[in-house]
Design a protein around this motif. Structure first.
Motif, PDB file in Angstrom:
ATOM      1  N   GLN A  64      23.174 -23.001 -39.638  1.00 18.00           N
ATOM      2  CA  GLN A  64      22.774 -21.645 -39.966  1.00 18.00           C
ATOM      3  C   GLN A  64      22.671 -20.787 -38.709  1.00 18.00           C
ATOM      4  N   THR A  65      23.077 -19.539 -38.845  1.00 16.29           N
ATOM      5  CA  THR A  65      22.981 -18.580 -37.748  1.00 16.29           C
ATOM      6  C   THR A  65      21.726 -17.737 -37.934  1.00 16.29           C
ATOM      7  N   VAL A  66      20.858 -17.760 -36.931  1.00 17.17           N
ATOM      8  CA  VAL A  66      19.632 -16.963 -36.946  1.00 17.17           C
ATOM      9  C   VAL A  66      19.803 -15.838 -35.934  1.00 17.17           C
ATOM     10  N   TYR A  67      19.580 -14.618 -36.376  1.00 18.69           N
ATOM     11  CA  TYR A  67      19.825 -13.441 -35.542  1.00 18.69           C
ATOM     12  C   TYR A  67      18.555 -12.604 -35.443  1.00 18.69           C
ATOM     13  N   ALA A  68      18.275 -12.111 -34.245  1.00 15.89           N
ATOM     14  CA  ALA A  68      17.131 -11.222 -34.026  1.00 15.89           C
ATOM     15  C   ALA A  68      17.531 -10.134 -33.047  1.00 15.89           C
ATOM     16  N   GLN A  69      16.970  -8.947 -33.242  1.00 18.32           N
ATOM     17  CA  GLN A  69      17.289  -7.816 -32.371  1.00 18.32           C
ATOM     18  C   GLN A  69      16.056  -6.944 -32.229  1.00 18.32           C
ATOM     19  N   VAL A  70      15.756  -6.534 -31.001  1.00 16.61           N
ATOM     20  CA  VAL A  70      14.614  -5.656 -30.738  1.00 16.61           C
ATOM     21  C   VAL A  70      15.040  -4.527 -29.818  1.00 16.61           C
ATOM     22  N   ASN A  71      14.359  -3.395 -29.944  1.00 17.02           N
ATOM     23  CA  ASN A  71      14.505  -2.284 -29.020  1.00 17.02           C
ATOM     24  C   ASN A  71      13.235  -2.208 -28.173  1.00 17.02           C
ATOM     25  N   ALA A  72      13.408  -2.013 -26.865  1.00 15.34           N
ATOM     26  CA  ALA A  72      12.255  -1.973 -25.965  1.00 15.34           C
ATOM     27  C   ALA A  72      12.412  -0.821 -24.971  1.00 15.34           C
ATOM     28  N   ARG A  73      11.286  -0.217 -24.663  1.00 12.07           N
ATOM     29  CA  ARG A  73      11.255   0.861 -23.659  1.00 12.07           C
ATOM     30  C   ARG A  73      10.174   0.538 -22.626  1.00 12.07           C
ATOM     31  N   PHE A  74      10.544   0.727 -21.359  1.00  9.96           N
ATOM     32  CA  PHE A  74       9.641   0.423 -20.248  1.00  9.96           C
ATOM     33  C   PHE A  74       9.582   1.624 -19.316  1.00  9.96           C
ATOM     34  N   THR A  75       8.488   1.704 -18.583  1.00  3.86           N
ATOM     35  CA  THR A  75       8.450   2.592 -17.421  1.00  3.86           C
ATOM     36  C   THR A  75       8.707   1.754 -16.185  1.00  3.86           C
ATOM     37  N   MET A  76       9.232   2.406 -15.159  1.00  2.00           N
ATOM     38  CA  MET A  76       9.521   1.696 -13.906  1.00  2.00           C
ATOM     39  C   MET A  76       9.114   2.556 -12.723  1.00  2.00           C
ATOM     40  N   ALA A  90       5.528  -0.872 -16.814  1.00  2.71           N
ATOM     41  CA  ALA A  90       4.756  -1.086 -18.042  1.00  2.71           C
ATOM     42  C   ALA A  90       5.680  -1.028 -19.249  1.00  2.71           C
ATOM     43  N   LEU A  91       5.229  -1.684 -20.321  1.00  7.00           N
ATOM     44  CA  LEU A  91       5.943  -1.631 -21.599  1.00  7.00           C
ATOM     45  C   LEU A  91       5.450  -0.420 -22.387  1.00  7.00           C
ATOM     46  N   VAL A  92       6.363   0.404 -22.840  1.00  5.04           N
ATOM     47  CA  VAL A  92       6.016   1.590 -23.618  1.00  5.04           C
ATOM     48  C   VAL A  92       6.148   1.328 -25.109  1.00  5.04           C
ATOM     49  N   GLU A  93       7.184   0.621 -25.504  1.00 14.41           N
ATOM     50  CA  GLU A  93       7.421   0.392 -26.930  1.00 14.41           C
ATOM     51  C   GLU A  93       8.273  -0.845 -27.131  1.00 14.41           C
ATOM     52  N   LEU A  94       7.961  -1.574 -28.179  1.00 12.69           N
ATOM     53  CA  LEU A  94       8.749  -2.737 -28.580  1.00 12.69           C
ATOM     54  C   LEU A  94       8.857  -2.704 -30.094  1.00 12.69           C
ATOM     55  N   ALA A  95      10.081  -2.672 -30.626  1.00 16.81           N
ATOM     56  CA  ALA A  95      10.257  -2.502 -32.072  1.00 16.81           C
ATOM     57  C   ALA A  95      11.434  -3.320 -32.560  1.00 16.81           C
ATOM     58  N   ASP A  96      11.304  -3.833 -33.791  1.00 23.06           N
ATOM     59  CA  ASP A  96      12.435  -4.452 -34.459  1.00 23.06           C
ATOM     60  C   ASP A  96      13.515  -3.407 -34.687  1.00 23.06           C
ATOM     61  N   GLN A  97      14.746  -3.882 -34.770  1.00 22.41           N
ATOM     62  CA  GLN A  97      15.844  -2.974 -35.058  1.00 22.41           C
ATOM     63  C   GLN A  97      15.616  -2.301 -36.409  1.00 22.41           C
ATOM     64  N   TYR A 115      11.216  11.397 -22.151  1.00 21.22           N
ATOM     65  CA  TYR A 115      11.987  10.275 -21.622  1.00 21.22           C
ATOM     66  C   TYR A 115      11.601   9.936 -20.189  1.00 21.22           C
ATOM     67  N   GLY A 116      10.385  10.271 -19.806  1.00 16.35           N
ATOM     68  CA  GLY A 116       9.913   9.923 -18.478  1.00 16.35           C
ATOM     69  C   GLY A 116      10.014  11.082 -17.513  1.00 16.35           C
ATOM     70  N   THR A 117       9.577  10.843 -16.307  1.00 18.30           N
ATOM     71  CA  THR A 117       9.598  11.852 -15.246  1.00 18.30           C
ATOM     72  C   THR A 117      10.284  11.244 -14.032  1.00 18.30           C
TER      73      THR A 117
END
Length: 241
Positions: A224-236, A175-182, A15-17
């Motif tokens: 119509q209702t359009v729904y989207a969800q993503v999970n993202a992890r970044f370093t800082m 930087a972006l570490v991960e980007l994923a659909d729910q 989970y980082g340093t």
């Protein structure tokens, strides 16, 4: 006995340093858009004293319905026949069962893109003899641009949220570490049940001569209702605590 040296991969924290912290966020998007298509279910029925009569009546009515729907030309995007049944109706229970009549049904589904023509078509269909109409079910196409816009908006929201968290600590995203659909991280698919969207109108035509100049039904398409969800992890960068 010597102890093997730990490799950098083994000592790295998942989970980082302290020098390279990670931030995990979720981005969501909800859009309200107009429907692109409407689906209508049509059930054509027939009843006869024998199998041949029932089949002839069912064929005639089915052809009439198909010709009527096809007469709307480009307003109809798709027309397909679902199931066909012919069932004998037996007499009341007794020592000797006999067939009283035969019932036949054909299920048809039509997809329309012209909602002005839709109101007129469902009225004319419901005015036919022994014809049932179910729908409309409003929907978007699978490749609708609205789905892409919702996904992009969810990503932008995830980046903005992560940037705000980092800024609260006096840091910046690195930087972006991960980007994923729910649900993409799980082995099992996380499917959501799809409910036919929209209000449903049901109507049925019964025996007798159709009424002349039946008024077109005024239908209001449901947004119509359009729904989207993503999970993202970044370093800082290192926070200023």
């Amino acid at each position: 006995m010597t102890t093997p040296e730990a490799t950098p991969e083994a000592t790295a924290m998942p989970y980082g340093t302290p020098d390279t912290p990670r931030v995990a966020v979720r981005g969501e998007a909800h859009l309200e858009v107009d429907p692109e298509i409407a689906r209508v279910g049509i059930t054509v029925s027939a009843r006869g004293p024998d199998r041949r009569t029932a089949l002839e009546d069912l064929t005639r009515r089915n052809n009439h319905v198909l010709e009527l729907v096809k007469s709307y030309g480009e307003a109809v995007e798709n027309l397909e026949t679902g199931s066909f049944t012919i069932t004998p109706q037996l007499t009341d229970k007794g020592r000797h069962e006999k067939i009283r009549a035969y019932h036949g049904r054909v299920h048809i589904q039509a997809t329309l893109t012209d909602f002005t023509a839709l109101g007129e078509l469902v009225t004319r269909l419901a005015d036919l003899e022994l014809t049932r109409v179910d729908g409309p079910w409003w929907a978007l196409r699978r490749d609708s641009p609205a789905h892409r816009e919702a996904r992009q908006q969810a990503v932008r929201e995830a980046v903005q949220r992560a940037r705000e968290y980092a800024g609260a600590l006096g840091a910046q995203l690195a930087a972006l570490v991960e980007l994923a659909d729910q649900g993409a991280e799980n082995a099992a698919p996380a499917g959501m049940p799809q409910n036919p969207a929209g209000r449903m109108m049901r109507s049925a035509g019964y025996g007798g001569a159709p009424a002349p100049d039946a008024p077109a039904l005024d239908l209001e398409p449901q947004r119509q209702t359009v729904y989207a969800q993503v999970n993202a992890r970044f370093t800082m960068t290192r926070p200023e605590l």
